[in-house]
Design a protein around this motif. Sequence first.
Motif, PDB file in Angstrom:
ATOM      1  N   GLN A 172      54.552  -4.684  31.827  1.00  0.00           N
ATOM      2  CA  GLN A 172      54.171  -3.558  32.679  1.00  0.00           C
ATOM      3  C   GLN A 172      54.624  -2.224  32.084  1.00  0.00           C
ATOM      4  OE1 GLN A 172      56.003  -4.975  36.300  1.00  0.00           O
ATOM      5  NE2 GLN A 172      54.045  -5.717  37.101  1.00  0.00           N
ATOM      6  N   ARG A 173      55.844  -2.194  31.550  1.00  0.00           N
ATOM      7  CA  ARG A 173      56.359  -0.951  30.955  1.00  0.00           C
ATOM      8  C   ARG A 173      55.571  -0.588  29.700  1.00  0.00           C
ATOM      9  NH1 ARG A 173      62.376  -1.039  30.129  1.00  0.00           N
ATOM     10  NH2 ARG A 173      62.010   1.157  29.753  1.00  0.00           N
ATOM     11  N   ALA A 174      55.218  -1.604  28.901  1.00  0.00           N
ATOM     12  CA  ALA A 174      54.423  -1.345  27.700  1.00  0.00           C
ATOM     13  C   ALA A 174      53.048  -0.810  28.085  1.00  0.00           C
ATOM     14  CB  ALA A 174      54.296  -2.621  26.870  1.00  0.00           C
ATOM     15  N   ARG A 175      52.420  -1.458  29.058  1.00  0.00           N
ATOM     16  CA  ARG A 175      51.094  -1.020  29.511  1.00  0.00           C
ATOM     17  C   ARG A 175      51.153   0.425  29.996  1.00  0.00           C
ATOM     18  NH1 ARG A 175      49.706  -3.900  34.644  1.00  0.00           N
ATOM     19  NH2 ARG A 175      51.143  -2.308  35.330  1.00  0.00           N
ATOM     20  N   ASP A 176      52.167   0.749  30.779  1.00  0.00           N
ATOM     21  CA  ASP A 176      52.294   2.106  31.306  1.00  0.00           C
ATOM     22  C   ASP A 176      52.498   3.133  30.189  1.00  0.00           C
ATOM     23  OD1 ASP A 176      52.023   0.991  33.814  1.00  0.00           O
ATOM     24  OD2 ASP A 176      54.156   1.170  34.339  1.00  0.00           O
ATOM     25  N   ALA A 177      53.087   2.700  29.067  1.00  0.00           N
ATOM     26  CA  ALA A 177      53.339   3.592  27.933  1.00  0.00           C
ATOM     27  C   ALA A 177      52.197   3.573  26.915  1.00  0.00           C
ATOM     28  CB  ALA A 177      54.649   3.196  27.252  1.00  0.00           C
ATOM     29  N   GLY A 178      51.143   2.790  27.196  1.00  0.00           N
ATOM     30  CA  GLY A 178      50.018   2.712  26.281  1.00  0.00           C
ATOM     31  C   GLY A 178      50.299   1.868  25.041  1.00  0.00           C
ATOM     32  N   ILE A 179      51.240   0.936  25.160  1.00  0.00           N
ATOM     33  CA  ILE A 179      51.608   0.055  24.051  1.00  0.00           C
ATOM     34  C   ILE A 179      51.042  -1.333  24.330  1.00  0.00           C
ATOM     35  CG2 ILE A 179      53.557  -1.039  22.846  1.00  0.00           C
ATOM     36  CD1 ILE A 179      55.264   1.428  23.738  1.00  0.00           C
ATOM     37  N   ALA A 180      50.341  -1.899  23.346  1.00  0.00           N
ATOM     38  CA  ALA A 180      49.816  -3.259  23.502  1.00  0.00           C
ATOM     39  C   ALA A 180      50.988  -4.239  23.562  1.00  0.00           C
ATOM     40  CB  ALA A 180      48.895  -3.602  22.335  1.00  0.00           C
ATOM     41  N   PHE A 181      50.832  -5.323  24.330  1.00  0.00           N
ATOM     42  CA  PHE A 181      51.913  -6.306  24.521  1.00  0.00           C
ATOM     43  C   PHE A 181      51.283  -7.682  24.547  1.00  0.00           C
ATOM     44  CE2 PHE A 181      54.844  -8.900  26.965  1.00  0.00           C
ATOM     45  CZ  PHE A 181      56.109  -8.386  26.686  1.00  0.00           C
ATOM     46  N   ARG A 182      51.776  -8.567  23.689  1.00  0.00           N
ATOM     47  CA  ARG A 182      51.249  -9.927  23.730  1.00  0.00           C
ATOM     48  C   ARG A 182      52.333 -10.935  23.396  1.00  0.00           C
ATOM     49  NH1 ARG A 182      49.499 -11.529  18.328  1.00  0.00           N
ATOM     50  NH2 ARG A 182      49.566  -9.685  17.015  1.00  0.00           N
TER      51      ARG A 182
ATOM     52  N   ILE B  60      54.823 -23.719  31.054  1.00  0.00           N
ATOM     53  CA  ILE B  60      55.454 -22.836  32.043  1.00  0.00           C
ATOM     54  C   ILE B  60      54.637 -21.554  32.194  1.00  0.00           C
ATOM     55  CG2 ILE B  60      57.501 -21.426  32.520  1.00  0.00           C
ATOM     56  CD1 ILE B  60      59.133 -23.713  31.123  1.00  0.00           C
ATOM     57  N   LEU B  61      54.164 -21.005  31.076  1.00  0.00           N
ATOM     58  CA  LEU B  61      53.362 -19.779  31.125  1.00  0.00           C
ATOM     59  C   LEU B  61      52.060 -20.000  31.885  1.00  0.00           C
ATOM     60  CD1 LEU B  61      53.833 -18.528  27.450  1.00  0.00           C
ATOM     61  CD2 LEU B  61      54.951 -17.633  29.506  1.00  0.00           C
ATOM     62  N   VAL B  62      51.437 -21.151  31.658  1.00  0.00           N
ATOM     63  CA  VAL B  62      50.186 -21.467  32.361  1.00  0.00           C
ATOM     64  C   VAL B  62      50.448 -21.620  33.854  1.00  0.00           C
ATOM     65  CG1 VAL B  62      48.417 -23.247  32.678  1.00  0.00           C
ATOM     66  CG2 VAL B  62      49.022 -22.495  30.372  1.00  0.00           C
ATOM     67  N   LEU B  63      51.464 -22.409  34.210  1.00  0.00           N
ATOM     68  CA  LEU B  63      51.768 -22.642  35.623  1.00  0.00           C
ATOM     69  C   LEU B  63      52.152 -21.358  36.347  1.00  0.00           C
ATOM     70  CD1 LEU B  63      53.755 -25.996  35.366  1.00  0.00           C
ATOM     71  CD2 LEU B  63      51.475 -25.651  36.325  1.00  0.00           C
ATOM     72  N   SER B  64      52.807 -20.438  35.650  1.00  0.00           N
ATOM     73  CA  SER B  64      53.255 -19.197  36.279  1.00  0.00           C
ATOM     74  C   SER B  64      52.103 -18.219  36.519  1.00  0.00           C
ATOM     75  CB  SER B  64      54.306 -18.513  35.401  1.00  0.00           C
ATOM     76  OG  SER B  64      53.695 -17.966  34.234  1.00  0.00           O
ATOM     77  N   GLY B  65      50.991 -18.417  35.796  1.00  0.00           N
ATOM     78  CA  GLY B  65      49.883 -17.473  35.899  1.00  0.00           C
ATOM     79  C   GLY B  65      50.032 -16.268  34.987  1.00  0.00           C
ATOM     80  N   LEU B  66      51.106 -16.210  34.216  1.00  0.00           N
ATOM     81  CA  LEU B  66      51.354 -15.058  33.352  1.00  0.00           C
ATOM     82  C   LEU B  66      50.247 -14.859  32.320  1.00  0.00           C
ATOM     83  CD1 LEU B  66      53.336 -12.785  32.716  1.00  0.00           C
ATOM     84  CD2 LEU B  66      54.529 -14.334  31.169  1.00  0.00           C
ATOM     85  N   LEU B  67      49.658 -15.952  31.859  1.00  0.00           N
ATOM     86  CA  LEU B  67      48.624 -15.846  30.832  1.00  0.00           C
ATOM     87  C   LEU B  67      47.327 -15.253  31.363  1.00  0.00           C
ATOM     88  CD1 LEU B  67      49.180 -19.105  28.782  1.00  0.00           C
ATOM     89  CD2 LEU B  67      50.127 -16.824  28.443  1.00  0.00           C
ATOM     90  N   GLU B  68      47.245 -15.094  32.673  1.00  0.00           N
ATOM     91  CA  GLU B  68      46.070 -14.446  33.245  1.00  0.00           C
ATOM     92  C   GLU B  68      46.113 -12.941  33.055  1.00  0.00           C
ATOM     93  OE1 GLU B  68      45.493 -15.790  37.276  1.00  0.00           O
ATOM     94  OE2 GLU B  68      45.819 -17.870  36.680  1.00  0.00           O
ATOM     95  N   VAL B  69      47.311 -12.397  32.762  1.00  0.00           N
ATOM     96  CA  VAL B  69      47.431 -10.953  32.592  1.00  0.00           C
ATOM     97  C   VAL B  69      47.939 -10.558  31.216  1.00  0.00           C
ATOM     98  CG1 VAL B  69      47.695 -10.365  35.027  1.00  0.00           C
ATOM     99  CG2 VAL B  69      49.705 -10.957  33.700  1.00  0.00           C
ATOM    100  N   VAL B  70      48.701 -11.405  30.549  1.00  0.00           N
ATOM    101  CA  VAL B  70      49.257 -11.081  29.247  1.00  0.00           C
ATOM    102  C   VAL B  70      48.510 -11.868  28.177  1.00  0.00           C
ATOM    103  CG1 VAL B  70      51.341 -11.066  27.806  1.00  0.00           C
ATOM    104  CG2 VAL B  70      51.531 -10.639  30.258  1.00  0.00           C
ATOM    105  N   GLU B  71      48.106 -11.179  27.119  1.00  0.00           N
ATOM    106  CA  GLU B  71      47.387 -11.817  26.023  1.00  0.00           C
ATOM    107  C   GLU B  71      48.293 -12.792  25.284  1.00  0.00           C
ATOM    108  OE1 GLU B  71      45.259 -10.689  21.787  1.00  0.00           O
ATOM    109  OE2 GLU B  71      45.682  -9.090  23.223  1.00  0.00           O
ATOM    110  N   LEU B  72      47.716 -13.914  24.877  1.00  0.00           N
ATOM    111  CA  LEU B  72      48.462 -14.928  24.133  1.00  0.00           C
ATOM    112  C   LEU B  72      47.793 -15.176  22.792  1.00  0.00           C
ATOM    113  CD1 LEU B  72      50.683 -17.197  24.118  1.00  0.00           C
ATOM    114  CD2 LEU B  72      48.892 -18.704  24.943  1.00  0.00           C
ATOM    115  N   THR B  73      48.597 -15.163  21.744  1.00  0.00           N
ATOM    116  CA  THR B  73      48.133 -15.585  20.425  1.00  0.00           C
ATOM    117  C   THR B  73      48.626 -17.005  20.230  1.00  0.00           C
ATOM    118  OG1 THR B  73      48.348 -13.335  19.591  1.00  0.00           O
ATOM    119  CG2 THR B  73      48.258 -15.085  17.959  1.00  0.00           C
ATOM    120  N   PRO B  74      47.707 -17.965  20.051  1.00  0.00           N
ATOM    121  CA  PRO B  74      48.133 -19.372  19.945  1.00  0.00           C
ATOM    122  C   PRO B  74      49.045 -19.588  18.810  1.00  0.00           C
ATOM    123  CG  PRO B  74      45.752 -19.216  20.024  1.00  0.00           C
ATOM    124  CD  PRO B  74      46.278 -17.833  19.934  1.00  0.00           C
TER     125      PRO B  74
END
Length: 105
Positions: free
Chosen positions: A70-80, A91-105
């Motif tokens: 959220q802080r990166a997004r607000d500052a215009g910095i990409a975050f993945r 854990i990331l899938v179950l938490s739903g975090l991957l629905e908002v944060v980009e993941l590089t496999p």
Amino acid sequence: MPDEIVTRLDPADGTTTVALLGEVDVLTVDQVRVALEEALAARPREIVVDLSNLDFIDSTGLGALISGFQRARDAGIAFRLAHPTRPVRQILVLSGLLEVVELTP
């Protein structure tokens, strides 16, 4: 407890990588928060959180990642997030975090 958290900035492409090692839980999450704050303070083009050596992350760790995103997004910095281990990916899938944060496999 993580052996260490490694932060490196590649000035050539403006990417800061924060590598998490071991476990991130209530006992170690402050180290993650500090590493993400330092990465944000460097004002890179992008922050990549390397999860390839992370064995476990709990809800406090997920909260730190969400806050960093959220802080990166607000500052215009990409975050993945990058290269999660199988248990961390679950854990990331179950938490739903991957629905908002980009993941590089």
